[in-house]
Design an enzyme around this catalytic site. Structure first.
Site, PDB file in Angstrom:
ATOM      1  N   MET A 101     -11.071  49.930  20.135  1.00  0.00           N
ATOM      2  CA  MET A 101     -10.676  51.299  19.806  1.00  0.00           C
ATOM      3  C   MET A 101     -11.438  51.844  18.602  1.00  0.00           C
ATOM      4  O   MET A 101     -11.663  53.041  18.498  1.00  0.00           O
ATOM      5  CB  MET A 101      -9.172  51.353  19.529  1.00  0.00           C
ATOM      6  CG  MET A 101      -8.321  50.966  20.716  1.00  0.00           C
ATOM      7  SD  MET A 101      -6.569  50.893  20.282  1.00  0.00           S
ATOM      8  CE  MET A 101      -6.266  52.619  19.889  1.00  0.00           C
ATOM      9  N   GLY A 104     -13.838  49.574  11.149  1.00  0.00           N
ATOM     10  CA  GLY A 104     -13.957  50.099   9.796  1.00  0.00           C
ATOM     11  C   GLY A 104     -14.278  48.991   8.822  1.00  0.00           C
ATOM     12  O   GLY A 104     -14.562  47.854   9.212  1.00  0.00           O
ATOM     13  N   PHE A 106     -12.303  47.397   6.978  1.00  0.00           N
ATOM     14  CA  PHE A 106     -11.279  46.354   7.018  1.00  0.00           C
ATOM     15  C   PHE A 106     -11.484  45.377   8.173  1.00  0.00           C
ATOM     16  O   PHE A 106     -11.094  44.217   8.109  1.00  0.00           O
ATOM     17  CB  PHE A 106      -9.903  46.999   7.184  1.00  0.00           C
ATOM     18  CG  PHE A 106      -9.741  47.692   8.517  1.00  0.00           C
ATOM     19  CD1 PHE A 106      -9.301  47.004   9.634  1.00  0.00           C
ATOM     20  CD2 PHE A 106     -10.079  49.024   8.646  1.00  0.00           C
ATOM     21  CE1 PHE A 106      -9.190  47.640  10.861  1.00  0.00           C
ATOM     22  CE2 PHE A 106      -9.965  49.665   9.861  1.00  0.00           C
ATOM     23  CZ  PHE A 106      -9.523  48.969  10.971  1.00  0.00           C
ATOM     24  N   GLY A 107     -12.049  45.831   9.294  1.00  0.00           N
ATOM     25  CA  GLY A 107     -12.154  45.004  10.492  1.00  0.00           C
ATOM     26  C   GLY A 107     -12.237  45.865  11.733  1.00  0.00           C
ATOM     27  O   GLY A 107     -12.942  46.872  11.753  1.00  0.00           O
ATOM     28  N   GLN A 108     -11.497  45.487  12.782  1.00  0.00           N
ATOM     29  CA  GLN A 108     -11.557  46.183  14.062  1.00  0.00           C
ATOM     30  C   GLN A 108     -10.147  46.470  14.577  1.00  0.00           C
ATOM     31  O   GLN A 108      -9.194  45.800  14.198  1.00  0.00           O
ATOM     32  CB  GLN A 108     -12.282  45.319  15.100  1.00  0.00           C
ATOM     33  CG  GLN A 108     -13.681  44.904  14.680  1.00  0.00           C
ATOM     34  CD  GLN A 108     -14.253  43.819  15.574  1.00  0.00           C
ATOM     35  OE1 GLN A 108     -15.039  44.099  16.456  1.00  0.00           O
ATOM     36  NE2 GLN A 108     -13.863  42.591  15.335  1.00  0.00           N
ATOM     37  N   LYS A 124      -4.813  45.451  15.003  1.00  0.00           N
ATOM     38  CA  LYS A 124      -5.769  45.533  13.902  1.00  0.00           C
ATOM     39  C   LYS A 124      -6.154  44.110  13.504  1.00  0.00           C
ATOM     40  O   LYS A 124      -5.300  43.335  13.068  1.00  0.00           O
ATOM     41  CB  LYS A 124      -5.121  46.268  12.728  1.00  0.00           C
ATOM     42  CG  LYS A 124      -6.000  46.474  11.505  1.00  0.00           C
ATOM     43  CD  LYS A 124      -5.230  47.307  10.485  1.00  0.00           C
ATOM     44  CE  LYS A 124      -6.055  47.603   9.234  1.00  0.00           C
ATOM     45  NZ  LYS A 124      -5.330  48.493   8.297  1.00  0.00           N
ATOM     46  N   ASP A 220      -4.361  57.252   0.727  1.00  0.00           N
ATOM     47  CA  ASP A 220      -5.536  57.461   1.582  1.00  0.00           C
ATOM     48  C   ASP A 220      -5.201  58.390   2.747  1.00  0.00           C
ATOM     49  O   ASP A 220      -5.534  58.106   3.899  1.00  0.00           O
ATOM     50  CB  ASP A 220      -6.075  56.126   2.102  1.00  0.00           C
ATOM     51  CG  ASP A 220      -7.510  56.253   2.638  1.00  0.00           C
ATOM     52  OD1 ASP A 220      -8.198  57.223   2.255  1.00  0.00           O
ATOM     53  OD2 ASP A 220      -7.924  55.393   3.433  1.00  0.00           O
TER      54      ASP A 220
END
Length: 434
Positions: A101, A104, A106-108, A124, A220
């Site tokens: 999806m 970023g 942070f990861g996927q 996530k 954020d």
């Protein structure tokens, strides 16, 4: 509708944040070379009952050391610590990977099918790097705290489960629709109708007020972190394009069928009592007190909401910049000069943006002609809104002037903003008007 979720992780000082719970383990990577048989031991946590599922596997489940319906053979992460996967394989015996999806810092985020609950979820998968793992554990705490108080789950994305898989923290969420940013992008950055902006803004402020009541600061907020609950949309005439050539169908634009939204990405969320000296927020939505190094608190979220509302009704980010001095110059162009009492208190890193300590070093400090043009082309806030809004422009301008006050002490809080005439004067009872 195709959805993508690209989430930035702005913090570099996550080591300052304490870890909230002991690390649990699922299927940790074995020493190289990996053994032929990799045991699968579930140590995750199902949110809601706190229980640990008791998986039982038939004797013929394993074939030559590899689970037919369970995890794939162990493989190393990529050079950045991202989990390497193949669509169609399993992520633990419970989740089957359907698609990617988004990705970023942070990861996927993967779209997966939950074999146990028989539903599609979003997972996530955090990079196997300590600072991101620690941030993920804090996010889990925040998500569970929000879920305990968010009766009905109407304000924030709901956590379904979490587990530690091969040194990757995995957080399972309900599957939602596209972000507001992705919807705008797929729609050629065409603005939303003002009545839809009103409804979206009301929901965002209710979610922010809910978080602030729990002594949590999101830090954020941005269109990427606000997701539509449904992916369904409708096509409506775009009257701004009716006089142009219609060969490419540009006289139509998409609108979400439902205005329901939820906040996501609580990896940057901070408790009121924690350190508030580091830099927060994605650049375009960053409050002036953060740039000036004055410390920050709840009001930084309200500044972000103000920037988001402008973007929803104009189609473009209010402050499209990547540099502090240019950012401050844009603020002064749109909102007027910065207050002197904030300038004189700016920290040492921000002193260089001012001449003789009081006046912004602009345009002399501009780094390029393009930077000068980017600032010069911005109109004052009232003019900007009136370019895109017909009715309700006066109320929206007044609301934005309250949300975008430089001094955080004078800025509207979430509850005050919800009582503003923009939301109360002409409130629709049955959703937004097309």
């Amino acid at each position: 509708m195709e959805t993508q979720r690209i989430v930035e992780f702005p913090h570099k000082n996550m080591d300052k944040r304490p870890r909230k719970r002991p690390r649990l383990t699922w299927d940790m990577p074995p020493p190289l070379p990996p053994p032929k048989v990799l045991p699968a031991i579930y140590c995750g946590q199902e949110f809601g009952n706190g229980g640990i599922p008791n998986f039982s596997f038939p004797n013929n489940m394993f074939y030559r050391g590899i689970s037919r319906n369970g995890s794939p053979p162990w493989r190393p992460d990529d050079k950045d610590g991202h989990y390497v996967f193949t669509v169609g394989e399993s992520l633990t015996p419970r989740y089957r990977i359907l698609s990617k999806m988004g990705e970023g810092t942070f990861g996927q985020v993967l779209e997966c099918f939950d074999n146990e609950k028989q539903e599609v979820v979003a997972i996530k998968i955090v990079r196997s790097i300590n600072k991101y793992r620690e941030a993920a554990m804090i996010e889990i705490d925040v998500l569970q705290r929000l879920a305990r108080h968010d009766i009905g789950g109407a304000r924030c994305v709901q956590i379904r489960n979490w587990f530690d898989y091969r040194n990757h923290i995995c957080i399972v969420f309900e599957r939602l629709g596209p972000s507001l940013y992705d919807f705008l992008r797929k729609n050629s950055y065409r603005s939303f109708p003002i009545d839809l902006v009103r409804e979206l803004g009301r929901q965002v402020l209710e979610s922010v007020a809910f978080m602030h009541d729990l002594r949590l600061i999101h830090t954020d907020l941005k269109p990427e972190n606000i997701l539509l609950v449904s992916s369904e949309y409708i096509k409506v005439p775009d009257y701004k394009f009716l006089s142009r050539s219609a060969k490419d169908g540009s006289y139509f634009k998409n609108l979400p069928k439902s205005s329901a939204i939820k906040l996501i990405d609580f990896g940057s969320t901070t408790y009121e009592h924690q350190d508030h000296s580091y830099v927060v927020s994605t650049r375009h939505y960053r409050a002036p007190e953060v740039i000036l190094g004055l410390g920050w608190n709840y009001p930084c979220d309200l500044w972000s909401v103000g920037c988001i509302l402008v973007e929803l009704c104009s189609g473009e980010a209010l402050f499209q910049t990547h540099e502090n001095l240019e950012h401050l110059a844009m603020m002064e162009r749109v909102l007027g000069p910065l207050p002197q009492h904030m300038v004189v208190r700016a920290d040492r890193r921000a002193e260089k943006y001012f001449r003789r300590g009081t006046r912004l070093d602009w345009p002399d400090g501009a780094t390029s002609r393009e930077s000068l043009k980017a600032v010069w082309k911005l109109p004052r806030l009232p003019n900007l809104i009136m370019q895109h809004v017909d009715h309700s422009a006066g109320d929206l301008i007044d609301l934005l002037q309250g949300l975008l006050r430089y001094d955080p002490v004078e800025r509207l809080n979430a509850r005050e903003a919800l009582r503003h005439p923009f939301f109360t004067r002409d409130r629709r009872r049955f959703g937004y008007s097309l």
